[in-house]
Write a protein that holds these residues in place. Structure first.
Motif, PDB file in Angstrom:
ATOM      1  N   GLU A   1       0.780  -1.231  -0.013  1.00  0.00           N
ATOM      2  CA  GLU A   1      -0.056  -0.033   0.058  1.00  0.00           C
ATOM      3  C   GLU A   1       0.972   1.358   0.141  1.00  0.00           C
ATOM      4  O   GLU A   1       0.318   2.223  -0.162  1.00  0.00           O
ATOM      5  CB  GLU A   1      -0.900   0.082   1.106  1.00  0.00           C
ATOM      6  CG  GLU A   1      -0.460   0.331   2.525  1.00  0.00           C
ATOM      7  CD  GLU A   1       0.170  -1.076   3.018  1.00  0.00           C
ATOM      8  OE1 GLU A   1       0.425  -1.893   2.446  1.00  0.00           O
ATOM      9  OE2 GLU A   1       0.504  -0.941   4.470  1.00  0.00           O
ATOM     10  N   THR A   2       2.165   1.270   0.321  1.00  0.00           N
ATOM     11  CA  THR A   2       3.127   2.337   0.611  1.00  0.00           C
ATOM     12  C   THR A   2       3.954   2.444  -0.883  1.00  0.00           C
ATOM     13  O   THR A   2       3.518   3.284  -1.677  1.00  0.00           O
ATOM     14  CB  THR A   2       4.102   2.278   1.562  1.00  0.00           C
ATOM     15  OG1 THR A   2       4.903   0.846   1.182  1.00  0.00           O
ATOM     16  CG2 THR A   2       3.256   2.244   2.930  1.00  0.00           C
TER      17      THR A   2
ATOM     18  N   LYS B   1      -3.497  -1.556  16.814  1.00  0.00           N
ATOM     19  CA  LYS B   1      -4.162  -0.443  16.089  1.00  0.00           C
ATOM     20  C   LYS B   1      -3.906   0.006  14.704  1.00  0.00           C
ATOM     21  O   LYS B   1      -4.659   0.165  13.909  1.00  0.00           O
ATOM     22  CB  LYS B   1      -3.579   0.672  16.972  1.00  0.00           C
ATOM     23  CG  LYS B   1      -4.290   2.206  16.577  1.00  0.00           C
ATOM     24  CD  LYS B   1      -5.858   2.358  17.332  1.00  0.00           C
ATOM     25  CE  LYS B   1      -6.254   3.564  16.735  1.00  0.00           C
ATOM     26  NZ  LYS B   1      -7.561   4.052  17.140  1.00  0.00           N
ATOM     27  N   PHE B   2      -2.532  -0.223  14.230  1.00  0.00           N
ATOM     28  CA  PHE B   2      -2.213   0.059  13.048  1.00  0.00           C
ATOM     29  C   PHE B   2      -1.714  -0.910  12.022  1.00  0.00           C
ATOM     30  O   PHE B   2      -1.539  -0.510  10.939  1.00  0.00           O
ATOM     31  CB  PHE B   2      -1.352   1.158  13.095  1.00  0.00           C
ATOM     32  CG  PHE B   2      -1.331   2.455  14.035  1.00  0.00           C
ATOM     33  CD1 PHE B   2      -2.620   3.258  13.269  1.00  0.00           C
ATOM     34  CD2 PHE B   2      -0.888   2.834  15.031  1.00  0.00           C
ATOM     35  CE1 PHE B   2      -3.004   4.406  14.316  1.00  0.00           C
ATOM     36  CE2 PHE B   2      -1.188   3.803  15.635  1.00  0.00           C
ATOM     37  CZ  PHE B   2      -2.373   4.801  15.319  1.00  0.00           C
ATOM     38  N   TRP B   3      -1.691  -2.181  12.617  1.00  0.00           N
ATOM     39  CA  TRP B   3      -1.426  -3.389  11.561  1.00  0.00           C
ATOM     40  C   TRP B   3      -2.587  -3.873  11.354  1.00  0.00           C
ATOM     41  O   TRP B   3      -3.510  -4.276  12.153  1.00  0.00           O
ATOM     42  CB  TRP B   3      -0.198  -4.444  12.325  1.00  0.00           C
ATOM     43  CG  TRP B   3       0.890  -4.017  12.140  1.00  0.00           C
ATOM     44  CD1 TRP B   3       1.476  -2.692  11.360  1.00  0.00           C
ATOM     45  CD2 TRP B   3       2.204  -4.617  12.496  1.00  0.00           C
ATOM     46  NE1 TRP B   3       2.808  -2.706  11.404  1.00  0.00           N
ATOM     47  CE2 TRP B   3       3.320  -3.686  12.292  1.00  0.00           C
ATOM     48  CE3 TRP B   3       2.424  -5.669  13.415  1.00  0.00           C
ATOM     49  CZ2 TRP B   3       4.586  -4.355  12.744  1.00  0.00           C
ATOM     50  CZ3 TRP B   3       3.628  -6.085  13.768  1.00  0.00           C
ATOM     51  CH2 TRP B   3       4.600  -5.662  13.280  1.00  0.00           C
ATOM     52  N   SER B   4      -2.794  -4.186   9.810  1.00  0.00           N
ATOM     53  CA  SER B   4      -1.932  -4.363   8.894  1.00  0.00           C
ATOM     54  C   SER B   4      -2.039  -2.848   8.548  1.00  0.00           C
ATOM     55  O   SER B   4      -3.032  -2.254   8.273  1.00  0.00           O
ATOM     56  CB  SER B   4      -2.382  -4.967   7.891  1.00  0.00           C
ATOM     57  OG  SER B   4      -3.654  -4.941   7.354  1.00  0.00           O
TER      58      SER B   4
ATOM     59  N   LYS C   1      -3.435  -6.752   0.077  1.00  0.00           N
ATOM     60  CA  LYS C   1      -3.562  -8.168  -0.061  1.00  0.00           C
ATOM     61  C   LYS C   1      -2.732  -8.719  -0.690  1.00  0.00           C
ATOM     62  O   LYS C   1      -2.355  -9.906  -0.338  1.00  0.00           O
ATOM     63  CB  LYS C   1      -5.057  -8.409  -0.714  1.00  0.00           C
ATOM     64  CG  LYS C   1      -6.350  -8.220   0.248  1.00  0.00           C
ATOM     65  CD  LYS C   1      -7.510  -8.984  -0.270  1.00  0.00           C
ATOM     66  CE  LYS C   1      -8.568  -8.674   0.587  1.00  0.00           C
ATOM     67  NZ  LYS C   1      -9.657  -7.687   0.348  1.00  0.00           N
ATOM     68  N   THR C   2      -2.280  -8.544  -1.761  1.00  0.00           N
ATOM     69  CA  THR C   2      -1.482  -9.034  -2.517  1.00  0.00           C
ATOM     70  C   THR C   2       0.050  -9.178  -2.066  1.00  0.00           C
ATOM     71  O   THR C   2       0.618 -10.363  -2.129  1.00  0.00           O
ATOM     72  CB  THR C   2      -0.929  -8.553  -3.983  1.00  0.00           C
ATOM     73  OG1 THR C   2      -2.250  -8.121  -4.517  1.00  0.00           O
ATOM     74  CG2 THR C   2      -0.218  -9.254  -5.041  1.00  0.00           C
ATOM     75  N   ALA C   3       0.354  -8.146  -1.335  1.00  0.00           N
ATOM     76  CA  ALA C   3       1.777  -8.448  -0.523  1.00  0.00           C
ATOM     77  C   ALA C   3       1.803  -9.674   0.528  1.00  0.00           C
ATOM     78  O   ALA C   3       2.467 -10.646   0.567  1.00  0.00           O
ATOM     79  CB  ALA C   3       2.212  -7.073   0.198  1.00  0.00           C
TER      80      ALA C   3
ATOM     81  N   CYS D   1       0.212   2.163  -5.947  1.00  0.00           N
ATOM     82  CA  CYS D   1      -0.160   2.095  -4.364  1.00  0.00           C
ATOM     83  C   CYS D   1      -0.826   3.003  -4.172  1.00  0.00           C
ATOM     84  O   CYS D   1      -0.741   4.143  -4.447  1.00  0.00           O
ATOM     85  CB  CYS D   1       1.452   2.197  -4.017  1.00  0.00           C
ATOM     86  SG  CYS D   1       2.732   0.997  -4.577  1.00  0.00           S
ATOM     87  N   ARG D   2      -1.722   2.821  -2.835  1.00  0.00           N
ATOM     88  CA  ARG D   2      -2.680   3.653  -2.063  1.00  0.00           C
ATOM     89  C   ARG D   2      -1.814   4.772  -1.793  1.00  0.00           C
ATOM     90  O   ARG D   2      -2.348   5.905  -2.066  1.00  0.00           O
ATOM     91  CB  ARG D   2      -3.424   2.857  -1.344  1.00  0.00           C
ATOM     92  CG  ARG D   2      -4.310   3.632  -0.584  1.00  0.00           C
ATOM     93  CD  ARG D   2      -5.126   3.089   0.419  1.00  0.00           C
ATOM     94  NE  ARG D   2      -4.666   2.682   1.563  1.00  0.00           N
ATOM     95  CZ  ARG D   2      -4.332   3.209   2.670  1.00  0.00           C
ATOM     96  NH1 ARG D   2      -4.549   4.438   2.484  1.00  0.00           N
ATOM     97  NH2 ARG D   2      -3.667   2.604   3.757  1.00  0.00           N
TER      98      ARG D   2
END
Ligand code: TXA
Ligand code: MG
Length: 344
Positions: free
Chosen positions: A31-32, A90-93, A125-127, A174-175
Motif C-alpha cells: 500500500e506504500t 491499532k495500525f497493523w496491517s 492483500k497481494t503483499a 500504490c494507495r
C-alpha cells in the motif's frame, strides 16, 4: 536475466512464492510503495537485494510478515515491547514499521550488523498473499535503484530493475505512495525515524508522547551518526535541481513566473498550474496531504523523463499529519534547499 511480469492471481502469486523460497528476488506491491523482496531468513538471498539495487550494505532492511503471529513463529524479535503490541493492534496491517531488538533468526545481512530489526505487516492483500505463498517472512526495501524515487507502479520497478530481478507482481498503483512510518521501540522513549502514512498524532494517541529524530526535518551534520542508516543517504532525488519555495499562493506564482527560464518547471498544487507560465507537474491538492503523498514520487519520476528540465520550483508542504512525510521526502529531493519567499 529475464524479469517475469506476474499478475495478481493465485497461479502467479504461487509462482512468486516459489521463486522467493528458492532464493530469488521478486518486486511486490504494497500500500506504500513497491518492495523488492527476498526470503528474510536466508542471508545469501538477501545479499542479492543489495546488489540489484546498488544499495550500501550498511543500510538495514524491513522484514515483512503476513500475520502478527509470524513474529513469534519465526523468532524475529528478542523482545516485543508492550507499546509495540499496542501499536500493532491499532495500525497493523498498515503503513507502520516498528524497530525492535532482533531475534536469533535474523541474518546480519537484514539488520546490517545492528542488534535491532524493522518489522512491518503490510495492508496490501497481494503483499500478504505473496508472503503467505513464500511461507517465510520477506525482507524488502523499496524496489528502486538506490537514490531514485521509490516506485509506485510495477512499470517503475521494471524501469529501474528490469533484467536484474526474477519477477515483479503487478498489483496496480500504490494507495499511499510514500514509504511507511518507521518508529523505534528499541530505545527508552519511542522515536520516530521516518514519517509516513501513520502520523505522529495517531501514534501519540495510542502510546503518548514520542521523540522525533533530528534527521526527520534537518540535514545530518557531516559525520553525524544516523539512527536510521537510510536517512544519511541522498534519496528521492530527480536529476534536475529542486528548490522548495515557502510562502503564499501568490508569492509562489509571482516568484516562479518572474524567475524562470527555458529549463525551469514547477512542482505545484492543482490550483496553481493555470497561473504559471512554465511546465507543471502535480503535487496534489493544497489542503489534502494524502493526495500530495500519492502524487510526489510519480511526479519526480515524470520530471526525470524531461532531460531539458534543469530546475524545479516546488511548493513547500505543511508539516501537519501526513504532510510531515511529504515534506521529509521533498526536502531530501531538494537537497535541503528551501527559500522563504516572505523573507526576500
Ligand atoms: O513502506 C515501506 O516501508 C517500503 C515497503 C516496501 O514496505 N519499504 C521501504 O524500505 O521503504 P527501505 O529499505 O527503502 O527503507 C527502510 C528504512 C531505511 O531508512 C532503513 O535505514 C530503516 O528503514 N531501517 C531498517 N531497519 C532498521 C533498523 N534496524 N534500525 C534503524 N533503521 C532501520
Ligand atoms: Mg528506499
Amino acid at each position: 536475466m529475464n524479469t517475469l511480469l506476474l499478475k495478481d492471481n493465485e497461479n502467479d502469486i504461487n509462482r512468486a512464492g516459489e521463486i522467493l523460497r528458492n532464493g530469488g528476488l521478486v518486486g511486490i506491491p504494497t500500500e506504500t510503495v513497491y518492495g523488492l523482496a527476498a526470503n528474510a531468513l536466508d542471508g545469501s538471498a538477501v545479499k542479492k537485494i543489495f546488489a540489484a539495487k546498488g544499495r550500501p550494505m550498511d543500510n538495514p532492511l524491513i522484514v515483512h510478515i503476513q500475520a502478527i503471529d509470524d513474529i513469534e513463529r519465526f523468532d524475529l524479535v528478542s523482545d516485543f515491547p508492550e507499546k509495540a503490541k499496542k501499536l500493532a493492534e491499532k495500525f497493523w496491517s498498515g503503513p507502520l514499521t516498528m524497530i525492535m531488538p532482533k531475534g536469533s533468526a535474523i541474518p546480519d545481512e537484514v539488520s546490517a550488523g545492528l542488534d535491532t530489526v524493522a518489522i512491518r505487516l503490510p495492508e496490501h492483500k497481494t503483499a500478504r498473499a505473496v508472503i503467505k505463498a513464500a511461507g517465510v517472512p520477506l525482507a524488502a526495501p523499496s524496489a528502486n535503484l538506490s537514490g531514485s524515487p521509490s516506485p509506485t507502479t510495477a512499470q517503475h520497478v521494471i524501469n529501474d530493475l528490469g533484467g536484474r530481478i526474477d519477477a515483479v507482481v503487478d498489483g496496480g498503483e500504490c494507495r499511499v505512495g510514500l514509504e511507511s512510518t518507521v518508529i523505534t521501540l528499541a530505545t527508552e522513549k519511542p522515536r520516530l525515524l521516518r514519517p509516513g502514512g501513520v502520523t505522529v498524532e495517531e501514534i501519540e494517541s495510542v502510546i503518548g508522547k514520542i521523540d522525533i529524530d533530528d534527521a526527520v526535518l534537518n540535514k545530518l551534520a557531516d559525520g553525524e551518526k544516523a539512527a536510521s542508516p537510510g536517512m544519511k543517504y541522498k534519496h528521492y532525488a530527480p536529476k534536475a535541481k529542486v528548490i522548495m519555495l515557502k510562502g503564499s499562493d501568490s508569492a509562489y506564482i509571482d516568484f516562479v513566473n518572474s524567475n524562470s527560464g527555458a529549463h525551469t518547471a514547477a512542482l505545484c498544487y492543482d490550483t496553481d498550474s493555470d497561473r504559471l507560465n512554465v511546465p507543471t507537474f502535480p503535487l496534489g491538492n493544497k489542503n489534502d496531504c494524502l493526495s500530495q503523498a500519492h502524487m510526489l514520487f510519480n511526479s519526480l519520476r515524470k520530471i526525470d523523463e524531461h532531460p531539458e528540465i534543469r530546475l524545479v520550483y516546488a511548493r513547500c508542504p505543511s508539516t501537519e499529519g501526513v504532510g510531515l512525510a511529504v515534506y521529509n521526502r521533498l526536502i531530501r529531493a531538494a537537497g535541503f534547499e528551501v527559500k522563504d519567499l516572505e523573507k526576500l
